[in-house]
Write a protein that holds these residues in place. Structure first.
Motif, PDB file in Angstrom:
ATOM      1  N   GLY A  98     101.026 105.534  26.477  1.00 14.85           N
ATOM      2  CA  GLY A  98     102.333 105.946  25.988  1.00 14.85           C
ATOM      3  C   GLY A  98     103.448 105.132  26.612  1.00 14.85           C
ATOM      4  O   GLY A  98     103.259 104.469  27.637  1.00 14.85           O
ATOM      5  N   ALA A  99     104.618 105.161  25.953  1.00 17.76           N
ATOM      6  CA  ALA A  99     105.791 104.427  26.434  1.00 17.76           C
ATOM      7  C   ALA A  99     106.942 105.417  26.558  1.00 17.76           C
ATOM      8  O   ALA A  99     107.449 105.917  25.554  1.00 17.76           O
ATOM      9  N   ARG A 100     107.349 105.688  27.788  1.00 17.74           N
ATOM     10  CA  ARG A 100     108.355 106.724  28.049  1.00 17.74           C
ATOM     11  C   ARG A 100     109.636 106.512  27.237  1.00 17.74           C
ATOM     12  O   ARG A 100     110.124 107.424  26.571  1.00 17.74           O
ATOM     13  N   ARG A 101     110.176 105.294  27.248  1.00 18.33           N
ATOM     14  CA  ARG A 101     111.471 105.071  26.599  1.00 18.33           C
ATOM     15  C   ARG A 101     111.365 105.198  25.082  1.00 18.33           C
ATOM     16  O   ARG A 101     112.286 105.696  24.431  1.00 18.33           O
ATOM     17  N   ILE A 102     110.259 104.738  24.517  1.00 18.32           N
ATOM     18  CA  ILE A 102     110.066 104.887  23.062  1.00 18.32           C
ATOM     19  C   ILE A 102     109.952 106.365  22.710  1.00 18.32           C
ATOM     20  O   ILE A 102     110.547 106.832  21.730  1.00 18.32           O
ATOM     21  N   ASN A 103     109.216 107.123  23.505  1.00 20.78           N
ATOM     22  CA  ASN A 103     109.085 108.558  23.241  1.00 20.78           C
ATOM     23  C   ASN A 103     110.437 109.267  23.314  1.00 20.78           C
ATOM     24  O   ASN A 103     110.753 110.133  22.486  1.00 20.78           O
ATOM     25  N   GLN A 104     111.233 108.919  24.307  1.00 22.28           N
ATOM     26  CA  GLN A 104     112.578 109.515  24.418  1.00 22.28           C
ATOM     27  C   GLN A 104     113.415 109.194  23.176  1.00 22.28           C
ATOM     28  O   GLN A 104     114.112 110.062  22.635  1.00 22.28           O
ATOM     29  N   LEU A 105     113.325 107.950  22.725  1.00 18.72           N
ATOM     30  CA  LEU A 105     114.076 107.533  21.537  1.00 18.72           C
ATOM     31  C   LEU A 105     113.659 108.341  20.303  1.00 18.72           C
ATOM     32  O   LEU A 105     114.515 108.866  19.579  1.00 18.72           O
ATOM     33  N   ILE A 106     112.358 108.452  20.069  1.00 16.15           N
ATOM     34  CA  ILE A 106     111.882 109.135  18.857  1.00 16.15           C
ATOM     35  C   ILE A 106     112.271 110.614  18.893  1.00 16.15           C
ATOM     36  O   ILE A 106     112.702 111.174  17.878  1.00 16.15           O
ATOM     37  N   ALA A 107     112.150 111.240  20.065  1.00 16.19           N
ATOM     38  CA  ALA A 107     112.556 112.650  20.189  1.00 16.19           C
ATOM     39  C   ALA A 107     114.034 112.820  19.819  1.00 16.19           C
ATOM     40  O   ALA A 107     114.408 113.782  19.132  1.00 16.19           O
ATOM     41  N   GLN A 108     114.866 111.875  20.232  1.00 16.82           N
ATOM     42  CA  GLN A 108     116.305 111.945  19.932  1.00 16.82           C
ATOM     43  C   GLN A 108     116.604 111.685  18.457  1.00 16.82           C
ATOM     44  O   GLN A 108     117.601 112.181  17.922  1.00 16.82           O
TER      45      GLN A 108
END
Length: 377
Positions: A216-226
């Motif tokens: 997983g990629a933390r920053r990509i996950n944060q982006l998609i959640a937003q």
């Protein structure tokens, strides 16, 4: 090498089956190409014997046996960027690894050795090349790794995936082959409805595939959640591979239009249904996405050696074959970049056509051709 020459002419020499050592590890980007090369060699030479050499306690010690090959581990790690106890131990580990690599080569007597990058391949290929055994390097990235750069003068051939690698390696040794990719991607599933049904998605909505790697990629996950509400507003459904480290945190976002998974077992289906893809820019991912031929937004990881993911992505951006948004620019630029691509069918077709032109689907066979040439000589 006489028996090996015979072997090449006859398929398999009854006197001596070919023997190959492959070394690469630390990350999937080094391990999976090595396994793909071994599989192709095995297909051509069913009686050949194989041994992998990796770094103790790294993921290759688990992944290689799962693929059906034996592996031995060296006590080796890379140098840290600051002064640490690990760095002080490095000379001892290097001497230990060179000694063990020498014992492995003496015992196994390989006809050829293949290195796909990672710390363990350094001692092994240094020893093997020093004994006159043909050695091949496979460099996945557009910016060469430190181990491969150190080995460049020792090996016979260097298989690369990008132009301009003369900046790192002797030009006469370079062969542009591309990177090995999974065989199922070369013949992607054509039945889109079957693939959509597999994920429980609708035929009449565009689909975004989000790839952050197996962990997983933390920053990509944060982006998609937003941005889930933003995607919903565009009428986009999402397959979101968040990685096993983040699944518990993000599985709550699972809906009829958003499929949150830790790992994609059917990548062929995922690629078949996708209209747009957001991905990291590791070498293996880039090579796969060239074959897939869909519009891609790369969000490179800034936390890798020499920032090579940004360099990988830029090699495609320069060809108008992909879009790149750096992690620091996501908040300010992502929606504008995605919207521009989403609203322009012409842009989507252009990106898909241009990235497909860069595909090298026969990379594994081309690399094995080079290995066979060396054994013949």
């Amino acid at each position: 090498m006489g028996s090996a020459k015979h072997n090449m002419a006859n398929g398999d020499n009854p006197i001596k089956a070919l023997r190959f050592i492959l070394s690469g590890g630390g990350t999937g980007g080094h391990i999976y190409p090595a396994i793909a090369i071994a599989n192709e060699l095995k297909k051509r030479h069913p009686k050949a014997e194989f041994l992998f050499v990796g770094a103790k306690d790294r993921m290759e010690m688990e992944k290689v046996p799962q693929a059906g090959y034996p592996i031995e581990g060296l006590w080796i790690t890379g140098l840290q960027r600051k002064l640490t106890l690990k760095n002080l131990m490095f000379p001892i580990k290097l001497i230990s690894s060179l000694f063990k690599a020498g014992k492995i080569v003496s015992r196994f007597k390989p006809d050829a050795v293949v290195g796909t990058g990672g710390f363990a391949s350094g001692p092994l290929l240094k020893v093997a090349s020093g004994r006159g055994i043909p050695c091949v390097l496979q460099e996945q990235n557009s910016y060469a790794g430190i181990t491969n750069k150190l080995l460049k003068d020792k090996v016979a051939k260097i298989c690369v995936a990008y132009d301009g690698m003369e900046a790192f390696f002797p030009s006469e040794k370079i062969v542009k082959t591309g990177n090995p990719v999974r065989g199922d991607l070369v013949t992607l599933g054509k039945d889109k409805k079957e693939a959509l049904d597999f994920f429980g998605l609708e035929m009449d909505k565009p689909t975004l595939l989000v790839l952050g790697g197996s962990l997983g990629a933390r920053r990509i996950n944060q982006l998609i959640a937003q941005k889930l509400d933003y995607f919903k507003g565009l009428g986009v459904q999402v397959i979101w591979q968040c990685g096993k480290l983040y699944f518990e945190e993000y599985k709550k976002f699972n809906t009829s239009d958003v499929k949150v998974v830790d790992f994609l077992n059917r990548m062929d289906y995922a690629y078949t249904v996708s209209d747009f893809i957001i991905s990291r820019a590791g070498a293996s991912s880039v090579s796969e996405l060239c074959i897939v031929g869909k519009p891609v937004v790369f969000i490179p990881s800034p936390n890798v050696a020499e920032d090579h993911q940004t360099k990988n992505a830029m090699a495609l951006v320069r060809e108008n074959a992909a879009i790149m948004v750096g992690e620091k620019e996501l908040d300010a630029n992502f929606e504008g970049v995605f919207q521009e691509m989403f609203q322009s069918k012409e842009k989507q077709v252009q990106l898909g056509d241009n990235i497909r032109k860069l595909a090298m689907p026969n990379a594994t066979a081309a690399i094995v051709d080079e290995i066979e040439k060396l054994i013949r000589d």
